[in-house]
Design a protein around this motif. Structure first.
Motif, PDB file in Angstrom:
ATOM      1  N   ARG A 114      -4.208 -12.358 -37.458  1.00 41.35           N
ATOM      2  CA  ARG A 114      -4.422 -13.562 -36.661  1.00 41.35           C
ATOM      3  C   ARG A 114      -3.655 -13.543 -35.337  1.00 41.35           C
ATOM      4  O   ARG A 114      -3.563 -14.565 -34.663  1.00 41.35           O
ATOM      5  N   THR A 115      -3.094 -12.404 -34.988  1.00 46.29           N
ATOM      6  CA  THR A 115      -2.265 -12.320 -33.776  1.00 46.29           C
ATOM      7  C   THR A 115      -3.036 -11.679 -32.630  1.00 46.29           C
ATOM      8  O   THR A 115      -2.500 -10.856 -31.889  1.00 46.29           O
ATOM      9  N   ALA A 116      -4.292 -12.042 -32.480  1.00 41.48           N
ATOM     10  CA  ALA A 116      -5.127 -11.500 -31.414  1.00 41.48           C
ATOM     11  C   ALA A 116      -6.056 -12.603 -30.914  1.00 41.48           C
ATOM     12  O   ALA A 116      -6.215 -13.645 -31.554  1.00 41.48           O
ATOM     13  N   ASN A 117      -6.664 -12.355 -29.761  1.00 45.70           N
ATOM     14  CA  ASN A 117      -7.689 -13.258 -29.225  1.00 45.70           C
ATOM     15  C   ASN A 117      -9.054 -12.653 -29.523  1.00 45.70           C
ATOM     16  O   ASN A 117      -9.290 -11.475 -29.244  1.00 45.70           O
ATOM     17  N   VAL A 118      -9.934 -13.452 -30.100  1.00 50.26           N
ATOM     18  CA  VAL A 118     -11.228 -12.943 -30.564  1.00 50.26           C
ATOM     19  C   VAL A 118     -12.356 -13.808 -30.024  1.00 50.26           C
ATOM     20  O   VAL A 118     -12.280 -15.040 -30.050  1.00 50.26           O
ATOM     21  N   ASN A 119     -13.399 -13.161 -29.540  1.00 49.01           N
ATOM     22  CA  ASN A 119     -14.632 -13.860 -29.198  1.00 49.01           C
ATOM     23  C   ASN A 119     -15.796 -13.066 -29.784  1.00 49.01           C
ATOM     24  O   ASN A 119     -16.056 -11.931 -29.378  1.00 49.01           O
ATOM     25  N   GLU A 120     -16.471 -13.665 -30.758  1.00 49.39           N
ATOM     26  CA  GLU A 120     -17.510 -12.955 -31.503  1.00 49.39           C
ATOM     27  C   GLU A 120     -18.904 -13.331 -31.008  1.00 49.39           C
ATOM     28  O   GLU A 120     -19.143 -14.472 -30.578  1.00 49.39           O
TER      29      GLU A 120
END
Length: 301
Positions: A114-120
């Motif tokens: 959970r220590t990242a930036n995500v755009n799916e």
């Protein structure tokens, strides 16, 4: 991993138009920039952008001006010291943004970090492609008898073929129904956000995943480990190669002090000292549980 003509043209254009910059540049990472690296049967990993290099880690640690480089030897020594003593903040000064194409069930494991930036990629707005992960025959295995999370012996012959046929047929049937529900031919058609619920977990999705180096290395330590599930390990192994080219000094220190290192509990350290002093140690006299004792023996004999 087929790319569309439009996707390949975009990548070719990006790599054909270098720009002058004053920011730190890693020559190893420049070679990876925008290039799609295939993973599994239809997956990919490519670097979209990055920030920093080995010198940036040292610059942050010294809070210095310019590149922060004293000498290559001094920088490597500093990076190894930081890694050895778990000083993680300087590694957070480097970041990387990946474009990843992966099966949904792998994405659900991956998102645990959970220590990242995500755009799916959104199946509410777009229609997913008819692409599914089907394991190679040597990756079809029975449940492990020792590990509830792992695989045992590889399936063979008719059983392996039967499983592959079921996986393929179920995926294709689900996608056929997905298209049928979406279709507006003689009907209103179901909303995309609802039709997607019927798709299997082996369909491919895509996302942008941006993470700092400290948290990337934590991800790689867990997911490039031999005990990790093969499918996510295939991505992690490739990302290890990319990271090694990006920040070689940091990656070598990470390999020595994290990936290939051995950790001892207080009981394990005491047992090792007693053994080196010539004492015969058993699990009962070691103070360790049965599983920890087996792990201790696997490393120290």
């Amino acid at each position: 991993m087929p790319l569309t003509a439009e996707q390949q043209a975009e990548i070719d254009q990006q790599r054909a138009t270098p720009r002058q910059t004053l920011r730190a540049v890693s020559e190893g990472m420049e070679a990876h920039l925008y290039v799609p690296h295939p993973v599994l049967d239809h997956g990919l990993v490519r670097v979209v952008d990055y920030m920093g290099d080995d010198a940036a880690i040292c610059q942050a640690a010294r809070v210095s001006y310019g590149t922060g480089t004293k000498s290559v030897q001094n920088d490597e020594g500093l990076i190894r010291y930081l890694m050895r003593h778990w000083h993680s903040t300087p590694f957070e000064m480097c970041e990387v943004k990946f474009h990843v194409k992966l099966p949904v069930f792998v994405a659900r494991q991956w998102i645990r970090h959970r220590t990242a930036n995500v755009n799916e990629y959104s199946a509410r707005y777009s229609i997913l492609d008819r692409e599914f992960y089907l394991p190679a025959p040597d990756q079809l295995a029975a449940q492990s008898a020792q590990n509830n999370q792992g695989r045992g012996e590889v399936l063979a012959g008719d059983e392996a073929q039967r499983v592959l046929d079921l996986l393929r047929e179920d995926a294709m049937r689900s996608y056929d129904h997905y298209e049928a529900m979406l279709s507006q031919d003689g009907q209103q058609g179901l909303a995309r956000e609802l039709a997607r619920m019927n798709l299997p977990a082996n369909i491919y999705t895509q996302w942008y995943w941006k993470v700092d180096l400290h948290n990337l290395l934590h991800f790689l330590r867990l997911r490039a480990d031999a005990h990790a599930q093969y499918e996510i390990r295939a991505y992690a192994d490739l990302m290890c190669d990319i990271t090694r080219d990006w920040v070689p000094a940091a990656f070598n220190a990470f390999r020595d002090y994290r990936m290939d290192a051995v950790s001892l509990s207080a009981q394990g350290a005491a047992a090792l000292k007693r053994r080196l002093a010539g004492e015969a140690i058993t699990q009962e006299t070691s103070g360790m549980g049965a599983r920890e004792w087996r792990e201790f023996q696997a490393v120290w004999g």
